[in-house]
Write a protein that holds these residues in place. Structure first.
Motif, PDB file in Angstrom:
ATOM      1  N   HIS A  56     -14.599   5.611   8.411  1.00  0.00           N
ATOM      2  CA  HIS A  56     -15.167   4.339   8.843  1.00  0.00           C
ATOM      3  C   HIS A  56     -15.461   3.296   7.763  1.00  0.00           C
ATOM      4  O   HIS A  56     -16.497   2.642   7.790  1.00  0.00           O
ATOM      5  N   GLY A  57     -14.502   3.087   6.869  1.00  0.00           N
ATOM      6  CA  GLY A  57     -14.563   1.873   6.048  1.00  0.00           C
ATOM      7  C   GLY A  57     -14.306   0.701   6.984  1.00  0.00           C
ATOM      8  O   GLY A  57     -14.006   0.910   8.163  1.00  0.00           O
ATOM      9  N   PRO A  58     -14.439  -0.545   6.512  1.00  0.00           N
ATOM     10  CA  PRO A  58     -14.231  -1.649   7.443  1.00  0.00           C
ATOM     11  C   PRO A  58     -12.790  -1.714   7.939  1.00  0.00           C
ATOM     12  O   PRO A  58     -11.859  -1.478   7.168  1.00  0.00           O
ATOM     13  N   VAL A  59     -12.629  -2.011   9.202  1.00  0.00           N
ATOM     14  CA  VAL A  59     -11.304  -2.305   9.741  1.00  0.00           C
ATOM     15  C   VAL A  59     -10.927  -3.699   9.238  1.00  0.00           C
ATOM     16  O   VAL A  59     -11.751  -4.622   9.279  1.00  0.00           O
ATOM     17  N   VAL A  60      -9.702  -3.824   8.731  1.00  0.00           N
ATOM     18  CA  VAL A  60      -9.291  -5.104   8.159  1.00  0.00           C
ATOM     19  C   VAL A  60      -8.006  -5.594   8.807  1.00  0.00           C
ATOM     20  O   VAL A  60      -7.328  -4.846   9.520  1.00  0.00           O
TER      21      VAL A  60
END
Ligand SMILES: Cc1cc2nc3c(=O)[nH]c(=O)nc-3n(C[C@H](O)[C@H](O)[C@H](O)COP(=O)(O)O)c2cc1C
Length: 180
Positions: A16-20
């Protein structure tokens, strides 16, 4: 009690790192947008990141050719457009037009950035590694900017909610920030 987790879904614990949104261009400069969850920081000085891109993505071909892309960071309000850009290929569709995103010029790379996103990292590929259908692009951040109301050296997570993909269509949003 600890529960055993299949290695195939263990990625969901660290997914769950940022969705880009990754922007790219083809050889005549036509831009494309693709949703991407699999990215990580590799180093701060020099500033390096890695993105993992499957062969299904037209963007993979574009990056292999041009060696450039922009990481655009959307907030939760853009979730519908984020899902759209992750479900349709730009090979035959103009996703800027369809998703009603505005392209603005980047400073150091050809792919444009997305005006509606609050931060942008312009990247140049320095190495690439292929594992099956997936290519890892190790890339240098050559220019970056962010909305000054939403970033004061750190993301103001009280003011903006980034999107975090837990896998399988589940997402989380950022909450209150704190200092140790
Ligand atoms: C939330 C979400 C996250 C995604 N993350 C990735 C990813 O990390 N890597 C990847 O190759 N595809 C990922 N995808 C799938 C691509 O966005 C999808 O294949 C897209 O249609 C490719 O667009 P393009 O063909 O225009 O390049 C993701 C899709 C969604 C909805």
């Amino acid at each position: 009690m600890l529960k055993n987790i299949k290695p195939e879904i263990a990625y969901r614990l660290i997914n769950h790192g940022p969705v880009v949104l990754i922007t790219t261009v083809d050889k005549i400069g036509k831009p494309n947008i693709m949703t991407l969850a699999w990215l990580t920081v590799v180093n701060s000085e020099p500033p390096l990141l890695v993105i993992a891109m499957g062969e299904q993505a037209y963007s993979q071909k574009l990056i292999k050719k041009t060696k450039e892309f922009v990481v655009n960071i959307p907030d939760k309000k853009l979730i519908k457009k984020v899902l759209y850009c992750g479900s349709v290929s730009g090979k035959d569709t103009d996703k800027f037009k369809r998703a009603k995103f505005t392209a603005i010029n980047s400073q150091k790379v050809k792919p444009p950035k997305i005006k509606e996103c609050f931060a942008h990292l312009e990247c140049k590929v320095i190495n690439q590694y292929k594992y099956g259908d997936v290519v890892l692009f190790v890339s240098k951040i050559v220019y970056a900017d962010a909305d000054d109301k939403l970033f004061d050296e750190y993301i103001k997570t009280d003011k903006i909610k980034t999107i975090h993909h837990l896998g399988g269509g589940w997402f989380a949003e950022t909450g209150k920030r704190f200092k140790d």
